[in-house]
Design a protein around this motif. Sequence first.
Motif, PDB file in Angstrom:
ATOM      1  N   VAL A  35      11.100   9.368  -3.465  1.00 19.54           N
ATOM      2  CA  VAL A  35      12.162   9.450  -2.483  1.00 19.54           C
ATOM      3  C   VAL A  35      11.978   8.450  -1.339  1.00 19.54           C
ATOM      4  N   GLY A  36      11.353   7.324  -1.645  1.00 18.79           N
ATOM      5  CA  GLY A  36      11.441   6.193  -0.725  1.00 18.79           C
ATOM      6  C   GLY A  36      10.574   6.226   0.509  1.00 18.79           C
ATOM      7  N   GLU A  37       9.775   7.293   0.712  1.00 13.91           N
ATOM      8  CA  GLU A  37       8.977   7.335   1.930  1.00 13.91           C
ATOM      9  C   GLU A  37       7.837   6.352   1.814  1.00 13.91           C
ATOM     10  N   GLY A  38       7.880   5.304   2.614  1.00 14.92           N
ATOM     11  CA  GLY A  38       6.800   4.344   2.572  1.00 14.92           C
ATOM     12  C   GLY A  38       6.214   4.067   3.944  1.00 14.92           C
ATOM     13  N   ILE A  39       7.029   4.242   4.994  1.00 19.21           N
ATOM     14  CA  ILE A  39       6.580   3.826   6.330  1.00 19.21           C
ATOM     15  C   ILE A  39       5.376   4.668   6.776  1.00 19.21           C
ATOM     16  N   VAL A  40       5.561   5.986   6.798  1.00 22.78           N
ATOM     17  CA  VAL A  40       4.487   6.848   7.316  1.00 22.78           C
ATOM     18  C   VAL A  40       3.281   6.871   6.362  1.00 22.78           C
TER      19      VAL A  40
ATOM     20  N   ILE B  31      -3.131 -10.514  10.869  1.00 26.06           N
ATOM     21  CA  ILE B  31      -2.160 -11.616  10.809  1.00 26.06           C
ATOM     22  C   ILE B  31      -0.898 -11.209  10.041  1.00 26.06           C
ATOM     23  N   ASP B  32       0.193 -11.858  10.347  1.00 23.78           N
ATOM     24  CA  ASP B  32       1.395 -11.725   9.518  1.00 23.78           C
ATOM     25  C   ASP B  32       2.104 -13.070   9.475  1.00 23.78           C
ATOM     26  N   ARG B  33       2.644 -13.382   8.308  1.00 20.40           N
ATOM     27  CA  ARG B  33       3.319 -14.670   8.160  1.00 20.40           C
ATOM     28  C   ARG B  33       4.661 -14.685   8.902  1.00 20.40           C
TER      29      ARG B  33
ATOM     30  N   THR C 148      -0.245 -17.249   8.074  1.00 23.30           N
ATOM     31  CA  THR C 148      -0.173 -16.887   6.651  1.00 23.30           C
ATOM     32  C   THR C 148      -1.526 -17.085   5.980  1.00 23.30           C
ATOM     33  N   LEU C 149      -1.898 -16.092   5.164  1.00 23.18           N
ATOM     34  CA  LEU C 149      -3.080 -16.292   4.318  1.00 23.18           C
ATOM     35  C   LEU C 149      -2.676 -17.242   3.206  1.00 23.18           C
ATOM     36  N   ILE C 150      -3.372 -18.384   3.077  1.00 26.10           N
ATOM     37  CA  ILE C 150      -2.980 -19.311   2.002  1.00 26.10           C
ATOM     38  C   ILE C 150      -4.050 -19.467   0.921  1.00 26.10           C
TER      39      ILE C 150
ATOM     40  N   GLY D  24      -1.281   0.560   1.747  1.00 25.02           N
ATOM     41  CA  GLY D  24       0.185   0.505   1.854  1.00 25.02           C
ATOM     42  C   GLY D  24       0.819   0.140   0.525  1.00 25.02           C
ATOM     43  N   ASP D  25       1.940  -0.568   0.591  1.00 25.52           N
ATOM     44  CA  ASP D  25       2.637  -0.952  -0.643  1.00 25.52           C
ATOM     45  C   ASP D  25       1.743  -1.803  -1.548  1.00 25.52           C
ATOM     46  N   ALA D  26       0.827  -2.555  -0.965  1.00 30.81           N
ATOM     47  CA  ALA D  26      -0.066  -3.406  -1.770  1.00 30.81           C
ATOM     48  C   ALA D  26      -0.941  -2.565  -2.698  1.00 30.81           C
TER      49      ALA D  26
ATOM     50  N   SER E  57       1.755  -8.335  -3.035  1.00 26.28           N
ATOM     51  CA  SER E  57       0.534  -8.729  -2.325  1.00 26.28           C
ATOM     52  C   SER E  57      -0.072 -10.056  -2.816  1.00 26.28           C
ATOM     53  N   THR E  58      -0.172 -11.008  -1.877  1.00 23.24           N
ATOM     54  CA  THR E  58      -0.824 -12.277  -2.217  1.00 23.24           C
ATOM     55  C   THR E  58      -2.310 -12.054  -2.441  1.00 23.24           C
ATOM     56  N   VAL E  59      -2.896 -11.147  -1.662  1.00 23.56           N
ATOM     57  CA  VAL E  59      -4.336 -10.906  -1.819  1.00 23.56           C
ATOM     58  C   VAL E  59      -4.615 -10.355  -3.222  1.00 23.56           C
TER      59      VAL E  59
ATOM     60  N   PRO F  95       3.615  -1.412   8.565  1.00 18.27           N
ATOM     61  CA  PRO F  95       2.967  -0.178   9.026  1.00 18.27           C
ATOM     62  C   PRO F  95       1.526  -0.040   8.537  1.00 18.27           C
ATOM     63  N   ALA F  96       1.230  -0.447   7.288  1.00 15.08           N
ATOM     64  CA  ALA F  96      -0.138  -0.287   6.766  1.00 15.08           C
ATOM     65  C   ALA F  96      -1.113  -1.165   7.550  1.00 15.08           C
ATOM     66  N   GLY F  97      -0.746  -2.428   7.736  1.00 18.02           N
ATOM     67  CA  GLY F  97      -1.646  -3.352   8.439  1.00 18.02           C
ATOM     68  C   GLY F  97      -1.809  -2.969   9.902  1.00 18.02           C
TER      69      GLY F  97
ATOM     70  N   CYS G  72      14.234  -2.247   4.632  1.00 18.04           N
ATOM     71  CA  CYS G  72      13.948  -0.813   4.679  1.00 18.04           C
ATOM     72  C   CYS G  72      15.194  -0.024   5.040  1.00 18.04           C
ATOM     73  N   GLY G  73      15.296   1.205   4.499  1.00 22.32           N
ATOM     74  CA  GLY G  73      16.378   2.117   4.890  1.00 22.32           C
ATOM     75  C   GLY G  73      16.155   2.716   6.265  1.00 22.32           C
ATOM     76  N   GLU G  74      14.917   2.610   6.784  1.00 23.07           N
ATOM     77  CA  GLU G  74      14.557   2.964   8.160  1.00 23.07           C
ATOM     78  C   GLU G  74      14.641   4.461   8.454  1.00 23.07           C
ATOM     79  N   VAL G  75      14.362   5.280   7.436  1.00 25.68           N
ATOM     80  CA  VAL G  75      14.383   6.721   7.693  1.00 25.68           C
ATOM     81  C   VAL G  75      13.008   7.317   7.406  1.00 25.68           C
ATOM     82  N   ILE G  76      12.672   8.340   8.208  1.00 26.04           N
ATOM     83  CA  ILE G  76      11.363   8.993   8.076  1.00 26.04           C
ATOM     84  C   ILE G  76      11.599  10.502   8.001  1.00 26.04           C
TER      85      ILE G  76
HETATM   86  C1  LIG Z   1      15.249  -1.467   0.225  1.00 24.63           C
HETATM   87  C2  LIG Z   1      14.111  -0.610   0.732  1.00 24.63           C
HETATM   88  C3  LIG Z   1      14.389   0.525   1.479  1.00 24.63           C
HETATM   89  C4  LIG Z   1      13.343   1.311   1.959  1.00 24.63           C
HETATM   90  N1  LIG Z   1      13.628   2.384   2.731  1.00 24.63           N
HETATM   91  C5  LIG Z   1      12.635   3.132   3.254  1.00 24.63           C
HETATM   92  C6  LIG Z   1      12.919   4.198   4.134  1.00 24.63           C
HETATM   93  O1  LIG Z   1      14.070   4.465   4.477  1.00 24.63           O
HETATM   94  N2  LIG Z   1      11.880   4.909   4.619  1.00 24.63           N
HETATM   95  C7  LIG Z   1      10.585   4.633   4.298  1.00 24.63           C
HETATM   96  O2  LIG Z   1       9.685   5.324   4.772  1.00 24.63           O
HETATM   97  N3  LIG Z   1      10.286   3.596   3.494  1.00 24.63           N
HETATM   98  C8  LIG Z   1      11.270   2.849   2.970  1.00 24.63           C
HETATM   99  N4  LIG Z   1      10.971   1.775   2.177  1.00 24.63           N
HETATM  100  C9  LIG Z   1       9.564   1.484   1.901  1.00 24.63           C
HETATM  101  C10 LIG Z   1       8.874   0.869   3.116  1.00 24.63           C
HETATM  102  O3  LIG Z   1       9.643  -0.162   3.669  1.00 24.63           O
HETATM  103  C11 LIG Z   1       7.503   0.328   2.700  1.00 24.63           C
HETATM  104  O4  LIG Z   1       6.858   1.308   1.923  1.00 24.63           O
HETATM  105  C12 LIG Z   1       6.630  -0.006   3.913  1.00 24.63           C
HETATM  106  O5  LIG Z   1       7.184  -1.036   4.681  1.00 24.63           O
HETATM  107  C13 LIG Z   1       5.254  -0.428   3.411  1.00 24.63           C
HETATM  108  O6  LIG Z   1       4.497  -0.896   4.477  1.00 24.63           O
HETATM  109  P1  LIG Z   1       3.346  -1.990   4.237  1.00 24.63           P
HETATM  110  O7  LIG Z   1       2.762  -2.234   5.567  1.00 24.63           O
HETATM  111  O8  LIG Z   1       2.491  -1.573   3.115  1.00 24.63           O
HETATM  112  O9  LIG Z   1       4.112  -3.274   3.698  1.00 24.63           O
HETATM  113  P2  LIG Z   1       5.259  -4.234   4.422  1.00 24.63           P
HETATM  114  O10 LIG Z   1       5.978  -3.395   5.379  1.00 24.63           O
HETATM  115  O11 LIG Z   1       5.926  -4.831   3.285  1.00 24.63           O
HETATM  116  O12 LIG Z   1       4.358  -5.253   5.210  1.00 24.63           O
HETATM  117  C14 LIG Z   1       3.650  -6.274   4.544  1.00 24.63           C
HETATM  118  C15 LIG Z   1       3.521  -7.438   5.500  1.00 24.63           C
HETATM  119  O13 LIG Z   1       2.648  -8.399   4.922  1.00 24.63           O
HETATM  120  C16 LIG Z   1       3.088  -9.679   5.317  1.00 24.63           C
HETATM  121  N5  LIG Z   1       2.524 -10.669   4.383  1.00 24.63           N
HETATM  122  C17 LIG Z   1       2.756 -10.782   3.051  1.00 24.63           C
HETATM  123  N6  LIG Z   1       2.046 -11.798   2.543  1.00 24.63           N
HETATM  124  C18 LIG Z   1       1.364 -12.357   3.565  1.00 24.63           C
HETATM  125  C19 LIG Z   1       0.479 -13.457   3.671  1.00 24.63           C
HETATM  126  N7  LIG Z   1       0.136 -14.183   2.599  1.00 24.63           N
HETATM  127  N8  LIG Z   1      -0.015 -13.781   4.886  1.00 24.63           N
HETATM  128  C20 LIG Z   1       0.332 -13.055   5.978  1.00 24.63           C
HETATM  129  N9  LIG Z   1       1.162 -12.008   5.936  1.00 24.63           N
HETATM  130  C21 LIG Z   1       1.668 -11.652   4.739  1.00 24.63           C
HETATM  131  C22 LIG Z   1       4.612  -9.573   5.242  1.00 24.63           C
HETATM  132  O14 LIG Z   1       5.226 -10.548   6.040  1.00 24.63           O
HETATM  133  C23 LIG Z   1       4.837  -8.155   5.747  1.00 24.63           C
HETATM  134  O15 LIG Z   1       5.147  -8.104   7.122  1.00 24.63           O
HETATM  135  C24 LIG Z   1      11.996   0.957   1.673  1.00 24.63           C
HETATM  136  C25 LIG Z   1      11.722  -0.185   0.916  1.00 24.63           C
HETATM  137  C26 LIG Z   1      12.761  -0.962   0.457  1.00 24.63           C
HETATM  138  C27 LIG Z   1      12.450  -2.207  -0.311  1.00 24.63           C
END
Ligand SMILES: Cc1cc2nc3c(=O)[nH]c(=O)nc-3n(C[C@H](O)[C@H](O)[C@H](O)COP(=O)(O)OP(=O)(O)OC[C@H]3O[C@@H](n4cnc5c(N)ncnc54)[C@H](O)[C@@H]3O)c2cc1C
Length: 401
Positions: free
Chosen positions: A285-290, A31-33, A118-120, A275-277, A156-158, A12-14, A43-47
Amino acid sequence: MDCDVLVVGLGPAGCGAAQAAAAAGAKVLAIDRKKEIGVPVQCGEVIGKGLLRSSGLKLPRQAICSHQDHTRFVIDRSISIRNYAEQWASVSVERKILDKLLAARAATEGASVQADTTLIDLDINGDIVESATLRMRGRDVTVHPKTLIAADGVHSTVAKMTGVCWSSPDMVAHGGEFEMISKRPLPRCMQIFIEEEVGLGYGWIIPKGRKRANVGLAEVGDRGRIRDRVEKWVEDNPIVSHYFDTDCIIEVKSGDAPVPGFQGGPVRGNVLYTGDAAGQTLAFVGEGIVPAYLCGLVAGECAARSPEMYDSVLRERMGDEMDYASDLKDVILSVWQDESLNLHQRFLVAGMVMSESISPESLEKLIDGEMPSFQELKKMAGSSNPHVRMSRMIGRRRYKG
Ligand SMILES: Cc1cc2nc3c(=O)[nH]c(=O)nc-3n(C[C@H](O)[C@H](O)[C@H](O)COP(=O)(O)OP(=O)(O)OC[C@H]3O[C@@H](n4cnc5c(N)ncnc54)[C@H](O)[C@@H]3O)c2cc1C
């Protein structure tokens, strides 16, 4: 191959970052690997509907599985708290579809979107990334981005390559879950379980339909293989096993989530982290997607226009919500580690904080004084939050108040 903005990661962040940077006129390579965007799901897939509404984000209809009108917190297998406030209503999504469609939105805005890439390696001069080496479907390609957006998740690899760390490794929750078919219709609520068997974290049942749900747990610390822990928990917890048998698992998912405090919009040289990086989740409470998507949008817009504005714009748009969640997490952690409370009290107090059924004044009373009776607790919760209903679970009397 050249671009103005290179986005690493299409979660979602990217996706948000690539969409906003392209909309602001930048030449974007995202890009995504993963060979298939969104797969595997971690993900628990809830918003939560509160954040969804205030964000203005329109979820693609195809990605929506079910709606829940409240959240139920089950504390120590003995007390049930239902919170009917809007922010505790929720919508469950299919991340495999959601992430892919968010990537499609970025492509529609003009970003070049590349799966299986993939970023290497990074060539770094001082703080400035001069070039990035990508393995693009088996071929090595070098790009020279003006700005790089690290949206590559909790590990995060970066961040590793640029030598920064925005969240502490011992503040990462390890999560695992099974997507399961239930033996009977599920209640239309998300259920969160706070109990000793789960530890410093929580378990969940997140419906994805009348008889389908994600069932799992996430905890800070390491108490064994997460899949074994989930399996045991599903079998042992009386509410979970009332609905689910481990002989009906249609998908196994696991992953890590950061549990940091909000650190704004980190920038180092020409790299923006999101994002998570960058630990931009609504802990606890697990909200990460939005949050990731919204922070990604800001990162993308700033990367295209003025990277140095990233932190201040992000704090202005998201600061209140993110700071509130960080404060909540700090209170929960301090309760969890408070040795003057016994284990049951810790779970009870943490559960009341998490479910927002206690005011700061009542919290002090609860921690400093004698544990109140159940009736007193119920009164406390009712007067702190009109959306909360508390009840005692018949036959399960771990709470001795
Ligand atoms: C078990 C679990 C349950 C969760 N449940 C919920 C929930 O119910 N609701 C909610 O809102 N959030 C939930 N979250 C959190 C949520 O999934 C994350 O906060 C969210 O996906 C973060 O988005 P992001 O884009 O920052 O990272 P990600 O979604 O992790 O995306 C990062 C992307 O980077 C790519 N990547 C990594 N390294 C490289 C590289 N070197 N080159 C190219 N690509 C690369 C990966 O393949 C990945 O697709 C949960 C997390 C976990 C672990």
